[in-house]
Scaffold this motif. Sequence first.
Motif, short mmCIF file in Angstrom:
data_model
loop_
_atom_site.label_atom_id
_atom_site.label_comp_id
_atom_site.label_asym_id
_atom_site.label_seq_id
_atom_site.Cartn_x
_atom_site.Cartn_y
_atom_site.Cartn_z
N PHE A 1 -1.21 -20.80 2.72
CA PHE A 1 -2.32 -20.64 3.66
C PHE A 1 -3.40 -19.74 3.03
N PRO A 2 -4.68 -20.10 3.16
CA PRO A 2 -5.76 -19.32 2.55
C PRO A 2 -5.80 -17.89 3.07
N ILE A 3 -5.98 -16.94 2.17
CA ILE A 3 -6.03 -15.53 2.53
C ILE A 3 -7.48 -15.14 2.80
N GLU A 4 -7.73 -14.54 3.95
CA GLU A 4 -9.08 -14.21 4.38
C GLU A 4 -9.45 -12.74 4.15
N LYS A 5 -8.52 -11.81 4.39
CA LYS A 5 -8.83 -10.38 4.29
C LYS A 5 -7.63 -9.63 3.72
N LEU A 6 -7.94 -8.56 2.97
CA LEU A 6 -6.94 -7.63 2.44
C LEU A 6 -7.41 -6.21 2.73
N LYS A 7 -6.51 -5.35 3.22
CA LYS A 7 -6.87 -3.96 3.52
C LYS A 7 -5.67 -3.04 3.24
N PHE A 8 -5.97 -1.84 2.72
CA PHE A 8 -4.97 -0.78 2.61
C PHE A 8 -4.84 -0.04 3.94
N ASN A 9 -3.65 0.57 4.15
CA ASN A 9 -3.55 1.53 5.26
C ASN A 9 -4.09 2.87 4.79
N ALA A 10 -4.04 3.89 5.62
CA ALA A 10 -4.71 5.15 5.33
C ALA A 10 -4.18 5.83 4.08
N ASN A 11 -2.85 5.84 3.89
CA ASN A 11 -2.29 6.50 2.71
C ASN A 11 -2.06 5.55 1.54
N ARG A 12 -2.51 4.30 1.69
CA ARG A 12 -2.48 3.30 0.62
C ARG A 12 -1.07 2.95 0.17
N ASN A 13 -0.09 3.14 1.05
CA ASN A 13 1.28 2.72 0.74
C ASN A 13 1.52 1.26 1.05
N PHE A 14 0.68 0.67 1.92
CA PHE A 14 0.87 -0.70 2.34
C PHE A 14 -0.46 -1.45 2.30
N TRP B 1 2.52 -5.60 3.00
CA TRP B 1 3.18 -5.60 1.70
C TRP B 1 3.31 -4.17 1.18
N ASP B 2 4.42 -3.90 0.51
CA ASP B 2 4.65 -2.59 -0.07
C ASP B 2 3.73 -2.41 -1.28
N ALA B 3 2.78 -1.49 -1.17
CA ALA B 3 1.81 -1.26 -2.25
C ALA B 3 2.24 -0.16 -3.19
N ARG B 4 3.43 0.41 -2.99
CA ARG B 4 3.87 1.48 -3.88
C ARG B 4 4.13 0.98 -5.29
N ILE B 5 4.34 -0.32 -5.43
CA ILE B 5 4.54 -0.87 -6.78
C ILE B 5 3.23 -0.91 -7.56
N PHE C 1 7.92 -5.30 0.90
CA PHE C 1 8.26 -5.20 2.32
C PHE C 1 7.29 -6.08 3.09
N GLU C 2 7.81 -6.97 3.92
CA GLU C 2 6.95 -7.90 4.64
C GLU C 2 7.26 -7.84 6.13
N ALA C 3 6.21 -7.72 6.94
CA ALA C 3 6.35 -7.77 8.39
C ALA C 3 5.28 -8.68 8.92
N GLU D 1 8.42 4.57 11.84
CA GLU D 1 9.84 4.85 11.71
C GLU D 1 10.57 3.67 11.07
N ASP D 2 10.18 2.43 11.47
CA ASP D 2 10.79 1.24 10.89
C ASP D 2 10.53 1.17 9.40
N MET D 3 9.28 1.50 9.00
CA MET D 3 8.93 1.46 7.58
C MET D 3 9.75 2.48 6.80
N GLU D 4 9.96 3.69 7.39
CA GLU D 4 10.75 4.71 6.73
C GLU D 4 12.19 4.24 6.55
N GLU D 5 12.74 3.53 7.57
CA GLU D 5 14.09 3.02 7.46
C GLU D 5 14.21 2.01 6.35
N VAL D 6 13.20 1.11 6.25
CA VAL D 6 13.20 0.11 5.17
C VAL D 6 13.18 0.81 3.82
N SER D 7 12.34 1.87 3.70
CA SER D 7 12.26 2.62 2.44
C SER D 7 13.60 3.25 2.10
#
Length: 262
Positions: A169-182, A195-199, A221-223, A247-253
Amino acid sequence: RLLSIENRNGPNAKESLSLKKPQGCIHSWKLHDDYISGFANSDDGNTLLASSADCTISAYDLRMAGQHNQPLEKIARRSDDQEDELLSIQIMKNGRKVVCGSGEGVLSIFSWGTWGDVSDRFPGHPASVDALLPVDQETLLTGSSDGLIRVVQIHPNKLLGVLGDHDGFPIEKLKFNANRNFVGSVTHDSNIRIWDARILSDDFEMEAEDVTGENAESLLFEAETTVEKQPSATSKNSDDEWEDMDEDMEEVSDDDDDDEGG
């Protein structure tokens, strides 16, 4: 502050937009023949760049725009026809380069201040590049209509790997979260994926092969949630919902760390 708005209505709406400024609008320029696909602004706030589906970009000197009765040729510059739709735009290399994604999958690279023609072209995407997201001054994410989020290096031009896949499916937008982890991505499939941006760290280039190999699932990490099920932005419990997500993201980590330790 200056707020700029993209017009994706195409040339049929140009008359109503160019002849009369709406209330609160301090400037209105008509330089393109097709819709504006993206904006970027310089760090000093003096220059506004726009990409367009008419195969050109434009650069606006906002300092000149602040002076009354300045003709358009004193304010704006427009590139030559690039013979391909320019669908996204970002400033890279500490303001020295401007990268545009095109309809044929080529990254068109302009040198700052030389707006007539590109200084470099980086082919390689099999489909249009509709979204760009800088990671640092040399690296950016590209969102393509083939559904892949790629990691690309600019000068030297190099494809580093694939961060994620939206199943065609065509991708329209990409954005970081505030701390740029995702990194969040949206597509035509009505899903939001995280997506997990720590890599995308300093040692990412050494791990580029792992990203596209068997270890990709453990690194990413995909949600995804359908648009219809998204909570209202004005929901009284919105803060709690974001805390639950954190909290869910921390558990996945933690799970990922346990797997690596085992």
